[in-house]
Design a protein around this motif. Structure first.
Motif, PDB file in Angstrom:
ATOM      1  N   ASP A 135      -3.803  26.354  -0.845  1.00  0.00           N
ATOM      2  CA  ASP A 135      -4.453  26.873   0.453  1.00  0.00           C
ATOM      3  C   ASP A 135      -5.247  25.538   0.821  1.00  0.00           C
ATOM      4  N   GLY A 136      -4.804  25.241   2.232  1.00  0.00           N
ATOM      5  CA  GLY A 136      -5.160  24.024   3.016  1.00  0.00           C
ATOM      6  C   GLY A 136      -4.214  22.948   3.151  1.00  0.00           C
ATOM      7  N   ALA A 179       0.922  -1.225   0.200  1.00  0.00           N
ATOM      8  CA  ALA A 179       0.015  -0.200   0.008  1.00  0.00           C
ATOM      9  C   ALA A 179       0.882   1.354  -0.066  1.00  0.00           C
ATOM     10  N   THR A 180       0.254   2.155  -0.555  1.00  0.00           N
ATOM     11  CA  THR A 180       0.868   3.827  -0.527  1.00  0.00           C
ATOM     12  C   THR A 180      -0.053   4.744   0.111  1.00  0.00           C
ATOM     13  N   TYR A 181       0.461   5.457   0.981  1.00  0.00           N
ATOM     14  CA  TYR A 181      -0.222   6.535   1.784  1.00  0.00           C
ATOM     15  C   TYR A 181      -0.010   7.882   1.146  1.00  0.00           C
ATOM     16  N   MET A 182      -0.928   8.451   0.472  1.00  0.00           N
ATOM     17  CA  MET A 182      -0.523   9.479  -0.472  1.00  0.00           C
ATOM     18  C   MET A 182      -1.440  10.696  -0.047  1.00  0.00           C
ATOM     19  N   ARG A 183      -0.946  12.006  -0.153  1.00  0.00           N
ATOM     20  CA  ARG A 183      -1.791  13.220  -0.084  1.00  0.00           C
ATOM     21  C   ARG A 183      -2.190  13.322  -1.388  1.00  0.00           C
ATOM     22  N   GLY A 184      -3.363  13.987  -1.704  1.00  0.00           N
ATOM     23  CA  GLY A 184      -3.750  14.536  -3.125  1.00  0.00           C
ATOM     24  C   GLY A 184      -4.755  15.878  -2.650  1.00  0.00           C
ATOM     25  N   GLY A 185      -4.296  16.774  -3.154  1.00  0.00           N
ATOM     26  CA  GLY A 185      -4.953  18.031  -2.908  1.00  0.00           C
ATOM     27  C   GLY A 185      -4.990  18.106  -1.293  1.00  0.00           C
ATOM     28  N   THR A 186      -6.198  18.504  -0.944  1.00  0.00           N
ATOM     29  CA  THR A 186      -6.354  18.761   0.425  1.00  0.00           C
ATOM     30  C   THR A 186      -6.925  17.526   1.266  1.00  0.00           C
ATOM     31  N   SER A 187      -6.619  16.182   0.812  1.00  0.00           N
ATOM     32  CA  SER A 187      -7.156  14.857   1.312  1.00  0.00           C
ATOM     33  C   SER A 187      -5.783  13.999   1.265  1.00  0.00           C
ATOM     34  N   LYS A 188      -5.978  12.813   2.092  1.00  0.00           N
ATOM     35  CA  LYS A 188      -4.884  11.858   2.202  1.00  0.00           C
ATOM     36  C   LYS A 188      -5.862  10.368   2.002  1.00  0.00           C
ATOM     37  N   SER A 197      -8.699  29.817   8.197  1.00  0.00           N
ATOM     38  CA  SER A 197      -8.246  29.051   9.400  1.00  0.00           C
ATOM     39  C   SER A 197      -6.651  29.141   9.714  1.00  0.00           C
ATOM     40  N   SER A 198      -5.963  29.577   8.594  1.00  0.00           N
ATOM     41  CA  SER A 198      -4.358  29.650   8.871  1.00  0.00           C
ATOM     42  C   SER A 198      -4.086  31.040   9.581  1.00  0.00           C
ATOM     43  N   GLY A 199      -5.006  31.774   9.392  1.00  0.00           N
ATOM     44  CA  GLY A 199      -4.807  33.144   9.790  1.00  0.00           C
ATOM     45  C   GLY A 199      -4.523  34.308   8.736  1.00  0.00           C
ATOM     46  N   LYS A 200      -4.531  33.737   7.637  1.00  0.00           N
ATOM     47  CA  LYS A 200      -4.334  34.511   6.307  1.00  0.00           C
ATOM     48  C   LYS A 200      -5.623  35.310   6.033  1.00  0.00           C
ATOM     49  N   VAL A 201      -5.387  36.937   5.886  1.00  0.00           N
ATOM     50  CA  VAL A 201      -6.615  37.617   5.378  1.00  0.00           C
ATOM     51  C   VAL A 201      -6.959  37.525   4.230  1.00  0.00           C
ATOM     52  N   ILE A 202      -8.154  36.975   3.913  1.00  0.00           N
ATOM     53  CA  ILE A 202      -8.591  36.959   2.481  1.00  0.00           C
ATOM     54  C   ILE A 202      -9.677  38.258   2.407  1.00  0.00           C
ATOM     55  N   GLU A 203      -9.298  39.144   1.537  1.00  0.00           N
ATOM     56  CA  GLU A 203      -9.885  40.354   1.157  1.00  0.00           C
ATOM     57  C   GLU A 203     -11.220  40.156   0.203  1.00  0.00           C
ATOM     58  N   ALA A 204     -12.343  40.986   0.202  1.00  0.00           N
ATOM     59  CA  ALA A 204     -13.361  40.678  -0.502  1.00  0.00           C
ATOM     60  C   ALA A 204     -12.798  40.922  -2.081  1.00  0.00           C
ATOM     61  N   ALA A 205     -11.980  41.494  -2.167  1.00  0.00           N
ATOM     62  CA  ALA A 205     -11.322  41.764  -3.831  1.00  0.00           C
ATOM     63  C   ALA A 205     -10.537  40.627  -4.342  1.00  0.00           C
ATOM     64  N   ASP A 206     -10.208  39.762  -3.431  1.00  0.00           N
ATOM     65  CA  ASP A 206      -9.347  38.620  -3.684  1.00  0.00           C
ATOM     66  C   ASP A 206     -10.172  37.337  -4.349  1.00  0.00           C
ATOM     67  N   VAL A 207     -11.501  37.371  -4.193  1.00  0.00           N
ATOM     68  CA  VAL A 207     -12.556  36.306  -4.424  1.00  0.00           C
ATOM     69  C   VAL A 207     -13.687  36.899  -5.424  1.00  0.00           C
ATOM     70  N   GLY A 245     -13.567  31.767  -2.178  1.00  0.00           N
ATOM     71  CA  GLY A 245     -13.080  31.683  -0.921  1.00  0.00           C
ATOM     72  C   GLY A 245     -13.685  30.552  -0.281  1.00  0.00           C
ATOM     73  N   HIS A 246     -12.741  29.667   0.478  1.00  0.00           N
ATOM     74  CA  HIS A 246     -13.032  28.802   1.365  1.00  0.00           C
ATOM     75  C   HIS A 246     -12.460  28.736   2.795  1.00  0.00           C
ATOM     76  N   PRO A 247     -12.807  27.889   3.502  1.00  0.00           N
ATOM     77  CA  PRO A 247     -12.316  27.893   4.967  1.00  0.00           C
ATOM     78  C   PRO A 247     -10.634  28.200   4.970  1.00  0.00           C
ATOM     79  N   SER A 248      -9.876  27.478   4.226  1.00  0.00           N
ATOM     80  CA  SER A 248      -8.552  27.775   4.304  1.00  0.00           C
ATOM     81  C   SER A 248      -7.867  28.598   3.331  1.00  0.00           C
ATOM     82  N   GLY A 249      -8.580  29.471   2.569  1.00  0.00           N
ATOM     83  CA  GLY A 249      -8.295  30.406   1.815  1.00  0.00           C
ATOM     84  C   GLY A 249      -8.956  30.495   0.536  1.00  0.00           C
ATOM     85  N   THR A 250      -8.261  30.417  -0.918  1.00  0.00           N
ATOM     86  CA  THR A 250      -9.025  30.585  -2.158  1.00  0.00           C
ATOM     87  C   THR A 250      -8.489  29.502  -3.095  1.00  0.00           C
ATOM     88  N   LEU A 251      -9.414  29.195  -4.051  1.00  0.00           N
ATOM     89  CA  LEU A 251      -9.086  28.562  -5.114  1.00  0.00           C
ATOM     90  C   LEU A 251      -9.626  28.904  -6.540  1.00  0.00           C
TER      91      LEU A 251
END
Length: 396
Positions: free
Chosen positions: A166-167, A12-21, A291-301, A351-357
């Motif tokens: 992000d995430g 077996a292989t344990y992998m991270r893919g995106g924000t999942s494992k 959630s990381s403490g990063k400020v997401i401004e309205a203009a960012d999304v 914008g999502h809880p961890s940042g932007t996508l």
């Protein structure tokens, strides 16, 4: 004298893919009884992950006690023309006795492309010494094609790099995913908009009636307006997941949506179909602290989106739900499109809880019906551990 059975070891292989494992297996490496769909396979994966666990912690398994980390994947060489591998995904319930095979994991689709190369499932002649290997994946859960553009350095998958997601705390190599023809639910045979409408009035017994966009794209998803359900759209995971009454309310909305979409025939069926449909709520852009403490401004999304997976608010965004977001955003008049300001668009940054996508989608009308040829996004993946996973031999 008590007979103590030994453990068995499964490659077996344990992998991270995106924000999942998740745990990745080659079909040929599974015990013979688990090479076919059925109870043996489900029980094996449950024991690997550590479920069902009434403590909700998955201490005696590889799961991480969240929907993002309670996952197993099987890959095999594909016999389907134009494809390299078949990819099958199982969402393992944490505390209940079932494995949900009803949908895909978009995040782990990233790792599926990389794992296919690592595991020798892609013909060596298709792997460049340096450059990008195009891995053609058949997503067997939903009957869809995914194209993964995997970077290669010195003939091996490049895992390190400077792409930030992000995430995910650390940067890695960028993998571009194309979800081809994501606008129906494959094996379900459903239309992109199963009700025939871009927006419906969704009646939820005991809760109320809400405007909803119900879409089959990437994964069946029910979108509602944050304001309509008493939310802001800026919520983080703890704001929702610590409120049992709120979670129960979301589940009732999800069940009502599943019934309207024709995914289930009775409300009771929803208990064994927790992975789909997803429930998400949208809002026009607002500033918030991720959630990381990063400020997401309205203009960012372009808009804000929060989505629930397996009954809990996701810490970032499911990849398949991101496909649904990009698709709905590209179609004028959906709640997602309206939250983003309306009009035609080929891409959206949310914008999502961890940042932007950012996710792109190509949509067009054919004979009065909306079609999406593909949705595109960038993720990353890497191996965390590989070797053997051990489980008691009487587990399945």
């Amino acid at each position: 004298m008590t007979l103590h059975l030994p453990q068995i070891r499964i490659p077996a292989t344990y992998m991270r893919g995106g924000t999942s494992k998740g745990m990745f297996f080659r079909l040929q490496d599974l015990p013979e009884a688990a090479r076919q769909p059925g109870l043996a396979r489900d029980k094996l994966f449950q024991r690997v992950i550590g479920s069902p666990d009434p403590y909700g912690a998955q201490i005696d398994g590889m799961g991480g006690a969240t929907s993002s980390t309670s996952k197993c994947v099987i890959l095999s060489k594909s016999e389907r023309p134009g494809h390299d591998v078949d990819y099958l995904y199982g969402q393992v319930s944490i505390d209940k006795d079932f494995v949900d095979w009803s949908g895909n994991c978009g995040n782990l689709s990233t790792a599926a492309g990389a794992f296919a190369i690592h595991a020798g499932l892609v013909d060596a002649g298709r792997i460049p010494s340096d450059g990008v290997c195009v891995v053609r994946i058949w997503q067997a859960n939903i009957g869809k094609t995914i194209i993964a553009h995997v970077p290669i350095t010195n003939g091996q998958v490049q895992e390190t790099g400077d792409f930030e997601l992000d995430g995910v705390t650390f940067p890695a190599a960028e993998i571009v995913l194309e979800f081809m023809d994501p606008s129906d639910d494959g094996d379900e045979g459903g239309a992109m908009f199963p009700t025939g409408n871009l927006v419906d009035d969704l009646e939820v017994p005991g809760i109320g009636t809400f405007k909803a966009t119900m879409i089959n794209a990437g994964i069946p998803t029910v979108f509602v307006n944050a304001f309509d359900i008493g939310c802001q759209g800026t919520e983080l995971r703890e704001d929702i997941n610590g409120d049992p009454a709120q979670l129960a309310r979301f589940e009732k909305i999800r069940v009502a949506g599943a019934l309207r979409m024709g995914l289930i025939k009775t409300p009771e069926e929803a208990a064994t179909r927790q992975h789909t449909p997803k429930i998400a709520f949208v809002s026009p852009p607002k500033a918030y602290i991720a959630s990381s403490g990063k400020v997401i401004e309205a203009a960012d999304v372009d808009l804000l989106v929060r989505a629930l997976s397996m009954g809990k608010l996701h810490h970032a965004m499911m990849g398949t739900a991101a496909v649904a977001i990009g698709t709905a955003a590209a179609i004028p008049g959906t709640l997602v499109n309206l939250a983003a300001g309306g009009g035609e668009r080929q891409a959206v940054r949310f914008g999502h809880p961890s940042g932007t996508l950012r996710v792109g989608a190509e949509a067009r009308q054919v004979d009065g019906q909306w079609q999406v040829t593909k949705a595109v996004m960038s993720r990353s993946a890497r191996i965390l551990m590989q070797g053997w996973v051990c489980i008691p031999s009487n587990s399945f």
